[in-house]
Design a protein around this motif. Sequence first.
Motif, PDB file in Angstrom:
ATOM      1  N   LEU A  58       5.712   9.632   2.119  1.00 54.77           N
ATOM      2  CA  LEU A  58       6.407   9.511   3.391  1.00 54.77           C
ATOM      3  C   LEU A  58       5.456   8.838   4.370  1.00 54.77           C
ATOM      4  O   LEU A  58       4.412   9.401   4.723  1.00 54.77           O
ATOM      5  N   ALA A  59       5.792   7.617   4.773  1.00 53.33           N
ATOM      6  CA  ALA A  59       4.916   6.838   5.641  1.00 53.33           C
ATOM      7  C   ALA A  59       5.519   6.696   7.025  1.00 53.33           C
ATOM      8  O   ALA A  59       6.741   6.659   7.192  1.00 53.33           O
ATOM      9  N   GLU A  60       4.647   6.632   8.028  1.00 52.47           N
ATOM     10  CA  GLU A  60       5.062   6.316   9.392  1.00 52.47           C
ATOM     11  C   GLU A  60       4.813   4.837   9.616  1.00 52.47           C
ATOM     12  O   GLU A  60       3.668   4.387   9.719  1.00 52.47           O
ATOM     13  N   VAL A  61       5.866   4.068   9.651  1.00 54.55           N
ATOM     14  CA  VAL A  61       5.755   2.618   9.847  1.00 54.55           C
ATOM     15  C   VAL A  61       6.827   2.148  10.826  1.00 54.55           C
ATOM     16  O   VAL A  61       7.907   2.728  10.902  1.00 54.55           O
ATOM     17  N   ALA A  62       6.490   1.081  11.568  1.00 54.55           N
ATOM     18  CA  ALA A  62       7.450   0.457  12.483  1.00 54.55           C
ATOM     19  C   ALA A  62       8.130   1.474  13.393  1.00 54.55           C
ATOM     20  O   ALA A  62       9.347   1.442  13.589  1.00 54.55           O
ATOM     21  N   ASN A  63       7.344   2.413  13.929  1.00 54.76           N
ATOM     22  CA  ASN A  63       7.853   3.435  14.852  1.00 54.76           C
ATOM     23  C   ASN A  63       8.925   4.316  14.215  1.00 54.76           C
ATOM     24  O   ASN A  63       9.841   4.796  14.896  1.00 54.76           O
ATOM     25  N   GLY A  64       8.825   4.525  12.923  1.00 54.22           N
ATOM     26  CA  GLY A  64       9.769   5.383  12.229  1.00 54.22           C
ATOM     27  C   GLY A  64       9.168   5.952  10.957  1.00 54.22           C
ATOM     28  O   GLY A  64       7.961   5.827  10.713  1.00 54.22           O
ATOM     29  N   TYR A  65      10.014   6.557  10.143  1.00 51.97           N
ATOM     30  CA  TYR A  65       9.587   7.165   8.883  1.00 51.97           C
ATOM     31  C   TYR A  65      10.297   6.484   7.724  1.00 51.97           C
ATOM     32  O   TYR A  65      11.468   6.114   7.825  1.00 51.97           O
ATOM     33  N   GLN A  66       9.578   6.331   6.616  1.00 51.28           N
ATOM     34  CA  GLN A  66      10.162   5.660   5.455  1.00 51.28           C
ATOM     35  C   GLN A  66       9.536   6.201   4.179  1.00 51.28           C
ATOM     36  O   GLN A  66       8.325   6.425   4.114  1.00 51.28           O
ATOM     37  N   LEU A  67      10.380   6.403   3.166  1.00 50.26           N
ATOM     38  CA  LEU A  67       9.877   6.787   1.852  1.00 50.26           C
ATOM     39  C   LEU A  67       9.433   5.536   1.110  1.00 50.26           C
ATOM     40  O   LEU A  67      10.192   4.567   1.014  1.00 50.26           O
ATOM     41  N   ARG A  68       8.201   5.559   0.589  1.00 45.12           N
ATOM     42  CA  ARG A  68       7.633   4.399  -0.085  1.00 45.12           C
ATOM     43  C   ARG A  68       6.963   4.837  -1.382  1.00 45.12           C
ATOM     44  O   ARG A  68       6.632   6.005  -1.563  1.00 45.12           O
ATOM     45  N   THR A  69       6.776   3.869  -2.267  1.00 47.67           N
ATOM     46  CA  THR A  69       6.006   4.140  -3.473  1.00 47.67           C
ATOM     47  C   THR A  69       4.530   3.988  -3.144  1.00 47.67           C
ATOM     48  O   THR A  69       4.162   3.176  -2.295  1.00 47.67           O
ATOM     49  N   PRO A  70       3.642   4.751  -3.801  1.00 45.16           N
ATOM     50  CA  PRO A  70       2.204   4.617  -3.538  1.00 45.16           C
ATOM     51  C   PRO A  70       1.710   3.233  -3.920  1.00 45.16           C
ATOM     52  O   PRO A  70       2.228   2.609  -4.856  1.00 45.16           O
ATOM     53  N   SER A  71       0.726   2.738  -3.191  1.00 46.73           N
ATOM     54  CA  SER A  71       0.202   1.398  -3.456  1.00 46.73           C
ATOM     55  C   SER A  71      -0.354   1.268  -4.864  1.00 46.73           C
ATOM     56  O   SER A  71      -0.286   0.197  -5.464  1.00 46.73           O
ATOM     57  N   LYS A 112       2.112   1.888  11.866  1.00 44.09           N
ATOM     58  CA  LYS A 112       2.997   2.798  12.600  1.00 44.09           C
ATOM     59  C   LYS A 112       3.529   2.124  13.854  1.00 44.09           C
ATOM     60  O   LYS A 112       4.708   2.228  14.189  1.00 44.09           O
ATOM     61  N   ASP A 113       2.646   1.448  14.588  1.00 43.87           N
ATOM     62  CA  ASP A 113       3.018   0.722  15.800  1.00 43.87           C
ATOM     63  C   ASP A 113       1.914  -0.281  16.098  1.00 43.87           C
ATOM     64  O   ASP A 113       0.942  -0.395  15.343  1.00 43.87           O
ATOM     65  N   LEU A 114       2.036  -1.014  17.198  1.00 41.98           N
ATOM     66  CA  LEU A 114       1.044  -2.040  17.524  1.00 41.98           C
ATOM     67  C   LEU A 114      -0.320  -1.442  17.861  1.00 41.98           C
ATOM     68  O   LEU A 114      -1.344  -2.116  17.739  1.00 41.98           O
ATOM     69  N   LYS A 115      -0.339  -0.175  18.266  1.00 32.62           N
ATOM     70  CA  LYS A 115      -1.617   0.481  18.522  1.00 32.62           C
ATOM     71  C   LYS A 115      -2.409   0.680  17.239  1.00 32.62           C
ATOM     72  O   LYS A 115      -3.615   0.925  17.278  1.00 32.62           O
ATOM     73  N   SER A 116      -1.717   0.571  16.096  1.00 29.22           N
ATOM     74  CA  SER A 116      -2.372   0.763  14.805  1.00 29.22           C
ATOM     75  C   SER A 116      -2.971  -0.524  14.248  1.00 29.22           C
ATOM     76  O   SER A 116      -3.514  -0.522  13.142  1.00 29.22           O
ATOM     77  N   LEU A 117      -2.868  -1.619  14.989  1.00 31.73           N
ATOM     78  CA  LEU A 117      -3.440  -2.881  14.531  1.00 31.73           C
ATOM     79  C   LEU A 117      -4.937  -2.725  14.283  1.00 31.73           C
ATOM     80  O   LEU A 117      -5.627  -2.028  15.042  1.00 31.73           O
ATOM     81  N   PRO A 118      -5.458  -3.376  13.251  1.00 29.14           N
ATOM     82  CA  PRO A 118      -6.911  -3.355  13.054  1.00 29.14           C
ATOM     83  C   PRO A 118      -7.591  -4.067  14.209  1.00 29.14           C
ATOM     84  O   PRO A 118      -6.961  -4.824  14.950  1.00 29.14           O
ATOM     85  N   THR A 119      -8.889  -3.831  14.376  1.00 31.81           N
ATOM     86  CA  THR A 119      -9.607  -4.508  15.449  1.00 31.81           C
ATOM     87  C   THR A 119      -9.671  -5.998  15.154  1.00 31.81           C
ATOM     88  O   THR A 119      -9.445  -6.443  14.026  1.00 31.81           O
TER      89      THR A 119
END
Length: 207
Positions: free
Chosen positions: A58-71, A159-166
Amino acid sequence: MESERLKAILESLLLAADGPVSADRLRDAVGEIPRKEVTDALGELRREYEEAGRGLRLAEVANGYQLRTPSEHAEFVRRLTAVKPARMSRATLETLAIIAYRQPVTRAEIEEIRGVNVDGVVSTLLERRMIRIVARKDVAGKPFLYGTTGEFLEAFNLKDLKSLPTLQEMEELTQALPEPDAEVQGEAGPAAAPDEGEAADSQENPE
């Protein structure tokens, strides 16, 4: 609502959704229960998937929640679906990084930073739904302003734009890219934004 039932319902909703779903939308679908109960149940689901080593996360992406397969299962999933991962050239990733960190930004401003014409790259990013036209800048010619999309967040597992890498991390990523392409998670869908030429009115001056 009893905790286990709530988690089961949320799991069904997430499986039925075609993209990330916000906590508010999930709460509305479940019924009149406190939002905190929903987020607490989602947190429990997330921990349970990870601790059990299941084939879903269960990942938090794009300001929401989504079920995903592990990388770590990506190779096996690709074998089944026979879908090649979307690929992104160094030039495209560099342009996307500029838009992500400086948005809203015009095509001319991007070109000033990169020092090259970006017409083709911007068109590609629009087609891949990584960016969108957000407004027009209030200057001569009224050029388009570009920003990133929810699909961008989803593709890069943010999760959101605050999660962008440096900026330094993004530069290191760009420098480490193999030539000519770099893979990104997910596959791009159909164009979400109009072609700039089609969206512009007949009085607009080119950028």
